[in-house]
Design a protein around this motif. Structure first.
Motif, PDB file in Angstrom:
ATOM      1  N   ASP A  45       1.713 -12.912  19.856  1.00  0.00           N
ATOM      2  CA  ASP A  45       2.829 -13.492  19.115  1.00  0.00           C
ATOM      3  C   ASP A  45       3.596 -12.406  18.368  1.00  0.00           C
ATOM      4  N   MET A  46       4.747 -12.044  18.915  1.00  0.00           N
ATOM      5  CA  MET A  46       5.541 -10.967  18.331  1.00  0.00           C
ATOM      6  C   MET A  46       6.169 -11.363  16.992  1.00  0.00           C
ATOM      7  N   GLU A  47       6.091 -12.618  16.625  1.00  0.00           N
ATOM      8  CA  GLU A  47       6.649 -13.103  15.364  1.00  0.00           C
ATOM      9  C   GLU A  47       5.584 -13.245  14.278  1.00  0.00           C
ATOM     10  N   SER A  48       4.360 -12.869  14.577  1.00  0.00           N
ATOM     11  CA  SER A  48       3.262 -13.081  13.630  1.00  0.00           C
ATOM     12  C   SER A  48       3.105 -11.907  12.667  1.00  0.00           C
ATOM     13  N   GLU A  49       2.416 -12.182  11.571  1.00  0.00           N
ATOM     14  CA  GLU A  49       2.083 -11.133  10.612  1.00  0.00           C
ATOM     15  C   GLU A  49       1.138 -10.115  11.246  1.00  0.00           C
ATOM     16  N   ALA A  50       0.246 -10.603  12.106  1.00  0.00           N
ATOM     17  CA  ALA A  50      -0.689  -9.705  12.784  1.00  0.00           C
ATOM     18  C   ALA A  50       0.075  -8.707  13.650  1.00  0.00           C
ATOM     19  N   TYR A  51       1.127  -9.166  14.303  1.00  0.00           N
ATOM     20  CA  TYR A  51       1.920  -8.261  15.135  1.00  0.00           C
ATOM     21  C   TYR A  51       2.652  -7.244  14.272  1.00  0.00           C
ATOM     22  N   ASP A  52       3.178  -7.691  13.140  1.00  0.00           N
ATOM     23  CA  ASP A  52       3.851  -6.763  12.221  1.00  0.00           C
ATOM     24  C   ASP A  52       2.884  -5.677  11.753  1.00  0.00           C
ATOM     25  N   ALA A  53       1.674  -6.070  11.376  1.00  0.00           N
ATOM     26  CA  ALA A  53       0.679  -5.107  10.923  1.00  0.00           C
ATOM     27  C   ALA A  53       0.288  -4.174  12.070  1.00  0.00           C
ATOM     28  N   TRP A  54       0.113  -4.738  13.262  1.00  0.00           N
ATOM     29  CA  TRP A  54      -0.209  -3.935  14.437  1.00  0.00           C
ATOM     30  C   TRP A  54       0.909  -2.918  14.703  1.00  0.00           C
ATOM     31  N   GLY A  55       2.150  -3.380  14.660  1.00  0.00           N
ATOM     32  CA  GLY A  55       3.289  -2.501  14.907  1.00  0.00           C
ATOM     33  C   GLY A  55       3.389  -1.379  13.883  1.00  0.00           C
ATOM     34  N   ASP A  56       3.144  -1.708  12.629  1.00  0.00           N
ATOM     35  CA  ASP A  56       3.175  -0.680  11.579  1.00  0.00           C
ATOM     36  C   ASP A  56       2.114   0.381  11.833  1.00  0.00           C
ATOM     37  N   ARG A  57       0.909  -0.058  12.173  1.00  0.00           N
ATOM     38  CA  ARG A  57      -0.192   0.887  12.429  1.00  0.00           C
ATOM     39  C   ARG A  57       0.121   1.733  13.671  1.00  0.00           C
ATOM     40  N   HIS A  58       0.664   1.097  14.699  1.00  0.00           N
ATOM     41  CA  HIS A  58       1.006   1.800  15.933  1.00  0.00           C
ATOM     42  C   HIS A  58       2.049   2.878  15.652  1.00  0.00           C
ATOM     43  N   GLU A  59       3.070   2.511  14.886  1.00  0.00           N
ATOM     44  CA  GLU A  59       4.125   3.470  14.543  1.00  0.00           C
ATOM     45  C   GLU A  59       3.563   4.626  13.715  1.00  0.00           C
ATOM     46  N   GLU A  60       2.675   4.311  12.789  1.00  0.00           N
ATOM     47  CA  GLU A  60       2.052   5.341  11.957  1.00  0.00           C
ATOM     48  C   GLU A  60       1.280   6.344  12.828  1.00  0.00           C
ATOM     49  N   LEU A  61       0.527   5.823  13.792  1.00  0.00           N
ATOM     50  CA  LEU A  61      -0.238   6.698  14.675  1.00  0.00           C
ATOM     51  C   LEU A  61       0.678   7.532  15.573  1.00  0.00           C
ATOM     52  N   GLU A  62       1.749   6.926  16.072  1.00  0.00           N
ATOM     53  CA  GLU A  62       2.696   7.678  16.900  1.00  0.00           C
ATOM     54  C   GLU A  62       3.367   8.790  16.094  1.00  0.00           C
ATOM     55  N   ASP A  63       3.726   8.488  14.855  1.00  0.00           N
ATOM     56  CA  ASP A  63       4.318   9.512  13.986  1.00  0.00           C
ATOM     57  C   ASP A  63       3.333  10.654  13.747  1.00  0.00           C
ATOM     58  N   LEU A  64       2.071  10.309  13.534  1.00  0.00           N
ATOM     59  CA  LEU A  64       1.059  11.328  13.312  1.00  0.00           C
ATOM     60  C   LEU A  64       0.879  12.182  14.569  1.00  0.00           C
ATOM     61  N   ALA A  65       0.854  11.546  15.736  1.00  0.00           N
ATOM     62  CA  ALA A  65       0.734  12.294  16.994  1.00  0.00           C
ATOM     63  C   ALA A  65       1.912  13.254  17.159  1.00  0.00           C
ATOM     64  N   ASP A  66       3.110  12.798  16.825  1.00  0.00           N
ATOM     65  CA  ASP A  66       4.293  13.662  16.910  1.00  0.00           C
ATOM     66  C   ASP A  66       4.182  14.847  15.953  1.00  0.00           C
ATOM     67  N   GLU A  67       3.703  14.596  14.752  1.00  0.00           N
ATOM     68  CA  GLU A  67       3.563  15.664  13.765  1.00  0.00           C
ATOM     69  C   GLU A  67       2.522  16.689  14.223  1.00  0.00           C
ATOM     70  N   ILE A  68       1.429  16.207  14.777  1.00  0.00           N
ATOM     71  CA  ILE A  68       0.399  17.121  15.281  1.00  0.00           C
ATOM     72  C   ILE A  68       0.962  17.953  16.439  1.00  0.00           C
ATOM     73  N   ALA A  69       1.686  17.310  17.343  1.00  0.00           N
ATOM     74  CA  ALA A  69       2.291  18.037  18.463  1.00  0.00           C
ATOM     75  C   ALA A  69       3.261  19.101  17.951  1.00  0.00           C
ATOM     76  N   ASP A  70       4.025  18.785  16.928  1.00  0.00           N
ATOM     77  CA  ASP A  70       4.931  19.765  16.332  1.00  0.00           C
ATOM     78  C   ASP A  70       4.160  20.953  15.754  1.00  0.00           C
ATOM     79  N   ARG A  71       3.042  20.653  15.077  1.00  0.00           N
ATOM     80  CA  ARG A  71       2.231  21.733  14.504  1.00  0.00           C
ATOM     81  C   ARG A  71       1.643  22.606  15.620  1.00  0.00           C
ATOM     82  N   LEU A  72       1.237  21.986  16.723  1.00  0.00           N
ATOM     83  CA  LEU A  72       0.711  22.751  17.846  1.00  0.00           C
ATOM     84  C   LEU A  72       1.781  23.643  18.460  1.00  0.00           C
TER      85      LEU A  72
END
Length: 77
Positions: A45-72
């Motif tokens: 359910d893309m309209e659920s609170e669970a999806y919002d929380a999942w999306g936030d966590r996913h974005e946070e991890l993607e941002d971290l992966a990008d930052e690590i790649a930049d450092r590398l």
């Protein structure tokens, strides 16, 4: 109802600056594994609170992966 995977805390941005190349590679691998596991738990359910929380966590991890790649990339220069 889908649940959100609770992962242990990853390093913050300041910690990345102190890491060596091998530490960064291990950290990037861990972050990518967590993204893959999180993808398996995507709420339907893309309209659920669970999806919002999942999306936030996913974005946070993607941002971290990008930052690590930049450092590398900085290590390779």
């Amino acid at each position: 109802m889908a649940h959100i995977i609770d992962f242990p805390q990853l390093p913050d941005w300041e910690d990345l600056e102190a890491m060596g190349r091998q530490e960064l590679l291990r950290c990037l691998e861990t972050v990518r594994e967590r993204i893959a596991r999180l993808d398996e738990e995507e709420p339907e359910d893309m309209e659920s609170e669970a999806y919002d929380a999942w999306g936030d966590r996913h974005e946070e991890l993607e941002d971290l992966a990008d930052e690590i790649a930049d450092r590398l990339e900085a290590w390779d220069d």
